[in-house]
Design an enzyme around this catalytic site. Structure first.
Site, mmCIF file in Angstrom:
data_model
loop_
_atom_site.group_PDB
_atom_site.id
_atom_site.type_symbol
_atom_site.label_atom_id
_atom_site.label_comp_id
_atom_site.label_asym_id
_atom_site.label_seq_id
_atom_site.Cartn_x
_atom_site.Cartn_y
_atom_site.Cartn_z
ATOM 1 N N ARG A 179 0.859 -1.189 0.000
ATOM 2 C CA ARG A 179 0.000 0.000 0.000
ATOM 3 C C ARG A 179 0.893 1.237 0.000
ATOM 4 N NH1 ARG A 179 -2.478 3.344 3.770
ATOM 5 N NH2 ARG A 179 -4.623 3.951 3.328
ATOM 6 N N SER A 195 -12.700 -3.875 1.340
ATOM 7 C CA SER A 195 -12.942 -3.259 2.653
ATOM 8 C C SER A 195 -14.444 -3.101 2.871
ATOM 9 C CB SER A 195 -12.310 -1.860 2.716
ATOM 10 O OG SER A 195 -10.925 -1.956 2.562
ATOM 11 N N LYS A 199 -4.511 6.148 8.858
ATOM 12 C CA LYS A 199 -5.371 6.485 7.712
ATOM 13 C C LYS A 199 -6.308 7.596 8.178
ATOM 14 C CE LYS A 199 -8.168 4.007 4.250
ATOM 15 N NZ LYS A 199 -9.498 4.581 4.161
#
Ligand code: 3NM
Length: 228
Positions: free
Chosen positions: A38, A110, A139
């Site tokens: 990521r 997700s 995040k």
């Protein structure tokens, strides 16, 4: 798939204080069972550097026999011949992504509640990531924290579907996530920013294993109760 979800490391170079490839290697030695590349947010690599780092990560994963998953970017996943792709709710339709990556590659989605989980599962996800379990500063645009209760809610509808919890998970709360029914935990900072990634992974893995045992004994207890 479920067995790969026990200890799932999500990471890009921007999450690391130390050499990212060494962090990944140590994390796998400590017990990480799946890796998601990521490379995202401030300080993230772009262009060819992003691809090159991904290739090194993939080699590390495959030399230890764990799946290498790419976050969001289907083109990068195909270019790197990744084992799968993980997408968020805003990254496109599950069916569309499935048709691009084929049936062999893994597709993670997700989900934040039972409704999103149900939709992703029906549309062909291989596993779902559910979060945020706890407060996280990694995040910024997360949904509201509802905690491991969401895992319980999803488990009631889908007793066997592969589910991993994410968001603010550390060795102090990993047990709560798994004993609520998750197959494992996904973490960024608990491993990528640990002083020693081997020890951090080992400690998390212990909590996950303890949580799995608790959950199994709860299931057996409930079965016995329902037979009485
Ligand atoms: N997804 P940390 S929370 C990538 O809620 C990601 O869907 C989330 O980082 C979600 O382990 C999150 O450092 C960040 O809290 C997880």
């Amino acid at each position: 798939m479920a067995e790969h979800l026990q200890l799932y490391l999500v990471m890009g170079s921007q999450n690391c204080y130390q050499d990212p490839i060494e962090v990944l290697q140590k994390a796998i030695q400590g017990g990480v069972t799946c890796f998601q590349y990521r490379e995202k947010g401030s300080g993230a690599k772009v262009g060819s550097e992003r691809g090159e780092l991904g290739l090194h990560f993939k080699e590390a994963c495959h030399s230890y026999g764990i799946p290498f998953i790419v976050n969001d970017d289907v083109n990068l996943a195909m270019e790197l011949e990744a084992d799968g792709v993980h997408i968020g709710q805003e990254d496109g339709m599950v069916q569309e992504i499935r048709s691009l990556i084929g049936s062999e590659r893994l597709l993670g989605v997700s989900a934040h509640n039972v409704h999103e989980a149900e939709k992703a599962i029906k549309e062909g996800a291989d596993y779902i990531g559910v979060g945020p379990m706890f407060h996280t500063s990694t995040k910024k645009d997360t949904e509201q924290v509802r905690g491991p209760i969401v895992i319980r809610e999803i488990r009631e509808v889908f007793p066997d579907f592969p589910v991993v919890g994410i968001g603010g998970i550390s060795k102090r709360n990993a047990y709560d996530v798994v004993s609520s029914g998750a197959n494992g935990v996904a973490v960024i900072s608990a491993i990528s920013q640990a002083e020693n990634a081997i020890i951090a992974a080992q400690e998390l893995k212990q909590e996950v294993e303890y949580g799995v045992l608790t959950e199994k004994s709860n299931v057996i207890r409930n079965l016995i109760k329902s037979e009485d």
